[in-house]
Design an enzyme around this catalytic site. Sequence first.
Site, PDB file in Angstrom:
ATOM      1  CG  ASP A 168     -14.037  -1.982  -0.543  1.00  0.00           C
ATOM      2  OD1 ASP A 168     -13.573  -2.249   0.574  1.00  0.00           O
ATOM      3  OD2 ASP A 168     -15.017  -1.212  -0.701  1.00  0.00           O
ATOM      4  NE  ARG A 220      -3.995   0.929   0.701  1.00  0.00           N
ATOM      5  CZ  ARG A 220      -3.892   2.242   0.585  1.00  0.00           C
ATOM      6  NH1 ARG A 220      -3.004   2.750  -0.242  1.00  0.00           N
ATOM      7  NH2 ARG A 220      -4.662   3.037   1.266  1.00  0.00           N
TER       8      ARG A 220
HETATM    9  O1  CP3 Z   1     -11.858  -9.728   3.382  1.00  0.00           O
HETATM   10  C1  CP3 Z   1     -10.906  -9.475   2.619  1.00  0.00           C
HETATM   11  O2  CP3 Z   1      -9.733  -9.615   2.944  1.00  0.00           O
HETATM   12  C2  CP3 Z   1     -11.235  -9.047   1.191  1.00  0.00           C
HETATM   13  C3  CP3 Z   1     -11.200  -7.660   0.944  1.00  0.00           C
HETATM   14  C4  CP3 Z   1     -12.273  -6.718   1.496  1.00  0.00           C
HETATM   15  C5  CP3 Z   1     -12.018  -5.347   1.690  1.00  0.00           C
HETATM   16  N1  CP3 Z   1     -13.188  -4.727   2.020  1.00  0.00           N
HETATM   17  C6  CP3 Z   1     -10.713  -4.687   1.509  1.00  0.00           C
HETATM   18  C7  CP3 Z   1     -10.487  -3.353   2.101  1.00  0.00           C
HETATM   19  C8  CP3 Z   1     -13.625  -6.932   1.779  1.00  0.00           C
HETATM   20  C9  CP3 Z   1     -14.417  -8.220   1.797  1.00  0.00           C
HETATM   21  C10 CP3 Z   1     -14.189  -5.665   2.106  1.00  0.00           C
HETATM   22  C11 CP3 Z   1     -15.616  -5.467   2.428  1.00  0.00           C
HETATM   23  C12 CP3 Z   1     -16.098  -4.139   2.805  1.00  0.00           C
HETATM   24  N2  CP3 Z   1     -15.664  -2.913   2.372  1.00  0.00           N
HETATM   25  C13 CP3 Z   1     -17.205  -3.918   3.650  1.00  0.00           C
HETATM   26  C14 CP3 Z   1     -18.033  -5.007   4.266  1.00  0.00           C
HETATM   27  C15 CP3 Z   1     -17.369  -5.626   5.431  1.00  0.00           C
HETATM   28  C16 CP3 Z   1     -17.281  -4.783   6.650  1.00  0.00           C
HETATM   29  O3  CP3 Z   1     -16.172  -4.613   7.142  1.00  0.00           O
HETATM   30  O4  CP3 Z   1     -18.339  -4.324   7.102  1.00  0.00           O
HETATM   31  C17 CP3 Z   1     -17.392  -2.535   3.773  1.00  0.00           C
HETATM   32  C18 CP3 Z   1     -18.450  -1.851   4.590  1.00  0.00           C
HETATM   33  C19 CP3 Z   1     -16.422  -1.907   2.943  1.00  0.00           C
HETATM   34  C20 CP3 Z   1     -16.260  -0.449   2.702  1.00  0.00           C
HETATM   35  C21 CP3 Z   1     -14.932   0.040   3.106  1.00  0.00           C
HETATM   36  N3  CP3 Z   1     -13.751  -0.263   2.453  1.00  0.00           N
HETATM   37  C22 CP3 Z   1     -14.615   0.907   4.194  1.00  0.00           C
HETATM   38  C23 CP3 Z   1     -15.619   1.468   5.175  1.00  0.00           C
HETATM   39  C24 CP3 Z   1     -13.236   1.103   4.176  1.00  0.00           C
HETATM   40  C25 CP3 Z   1     -12.405   2.016   5.034  1.00  0.00           C
HETATM   41  C26 CP3 Z   1     -12.344   1.599   6.429  1.00  0.00           C
HETATM   42  C27 CP3 Z   1     -11.693   0.260   6.633  1.00  0.00           C
HETATM   43  O5  CP3 Z   1     -12.339  -0.598   7.242  1.00  0.00           O
HETATM   44  O6  CP3 Z   1     -10.563   0.074   6.196  1.00  0.00           O
HETATM   45  C28 CP3 Z   1     -12.706   0.332   3.107  1.00  0.00           C
HETATM   46  C29 CP3 Z   1     -11.297   0.199   2.722  1.00  0.00           C
HETATM   47  C30 CP3 Z   1     -10.717  -1.183   2.630  1.00  0.00           C
HETATM   48  N4  CP3 Z   1     -11.319  -2.267   2.064  1.00  0.00           N
HETATM   49  C31 CP3 Z   1      -9.433  -1.575   3.058  1.00  0.00           C
HETATM   50  C32 CP3 Z   1      -9.271  -2.926   2.721  1.00  0.00           C
HETATM   51  C33 CP3 Z   1      -8.060  -3.791   2.904  1.00  0.00           C
HETATM   52  C34 CP3 Z   1      -8.403  -0.660   3.683  1.00  0.00           C
HETATM   53  C35 CP3 Z   1      -7.768   0.112   2.592  1.00  0.00           C
HETATM   54  C36 CP3 Z   1      -6.403   0.626   2.968  1.00  0.00           C
HETATM   55  O7  CP3 Z   1      -6.330   1.726   3.531  1.00  0.00           O
HETATM   56  O8  CP3 Z   1      -5.438  -0.065   2.663  1.00  0.00           O
END
Ligand code: CP3
Length: 345
Positions: A72, A36
């Site tokens: 995501d 990242r």
């Molecule tokens: O599970 C896994 O490893 C697969 C990848 C995955 C991500 N997001 C990667 C991610 C999955 C299945 C998700 C689902 C997701 N994304 C949800 C549903 C699950 C949950 O936690 O409720 C939701 C609501 C999101 C939306 C989302 N994406 C948010 C609110 C955020 C920022 C806050 C946070 O939790 O990090 C993301 C970013 C995100 N999605 C990251 C990752 C690895 C972090 C990004 C980074 O800064 O590197």
Amino acid sequence: MNDRFLRACRREPVDCTPIWLMRQAGRYMAEYRALRERYAMLELIRSPELAVEVTLQPIKRFDLDAAIIFADILPPLIGMGIDLEFAKGEGPVIHNPIRSRADVEALRVPQAAEHVPFTLEAIRLARRELDGKVPLIGFAGAPFTLASYMIEGGSSRNYLLTKGLMYDDPATWHLLMDKLARLVGDYLLAQVRAGAQAVQLFDSWAGCLSPSDYQQYVLPYTCQALAALADEDVPVIQFSTGTAGIVLGAPQLLRQVPAGVIGVDWRVDLDVAWERLGYDVAIQGNLDPVVLFAGREVVERQAADVLTRARGRPGHIFNVGHGILPGTPVDTVAALIDFVHGWRG
Ligand code: CP3
């Protein structure tokens, strides 16, 4: 081939309880943070090779029983016309939130092969790289959770705007949810055809709704989306958080969702949830991810509690009740996985 995850999804007997962790690829891993530093979130997702590398990071490091494709829930909205950014330190931001009938009417419903070809390609590549070692899970956000981000413009506390549209303009709400159900159904089916061996639908924020609002405004669209998979022989996991009121008070609503596995969080005891939902459905969960910040003894005691409540019944998939958090010690994750695999309740 390690198929205990898929067997458990089908409630078949297994040699030990399978475990995978929501958000198992992510910021708690140094390998992920290193990538990242070089690439933005959307760059990782849009490059199939990088997405596969991230998908495999936790599989190489831990003895997990399933991989989940790195993506995501929000990028599929870009194809509809949504301007999405993963802002540093802020999480997702949508610069053109949906607020009116005209906004909803302008949304497109493109085919997955057109708007997320990179994720479908990542699934094909990941299957090849995994070579049967563990099954690969695909996923999508559920219509309600996606609608909440589109309308609020990001994460929300009270869902004022989302519920405002839902209550004050139900016709527009239903139009939006129908478009999302079509998008999600097509996306999940495309993932299965690309090689996903199970799919999870994340309805992370459905717990903000009363059971009757869930039934009226949300459930039909979750069902509509999953109807796209009716002819596919692939396990479906329905996941939500904060829905103990539905699980305990209106379990028949969740049972209307065409999914063979229901994911629950730690706000409900696993044995009580399973008893209410019925033993003819598999259950996934439900350790509080914050427990992983505690000492080894606490982690093992709490994991043992979850496993004891499952009572060795076929159809339990061990998981956290919501995504694993940044800062979670990786050694604790490894120890948890060994503990679950070693459990002979
Ligand atoms: O599970 C896994 O490893 C697969 C990848 C995955 C991500 N997001 C990667 C991610 C999955 C299945 C998700 C689902 C997701 N994304 C949800 C549903 C699950 C949950 O936690 O409720 C939701 C609501 C999101 C939306 C989302 N994406 C948010 C609110 C955020 C920022 C806050 C946070 O939790 O990090 C993301 C970013 C995100 N999605 C990251 C990752 C690895 C972090 C990004 C980074 O800064 O590197």
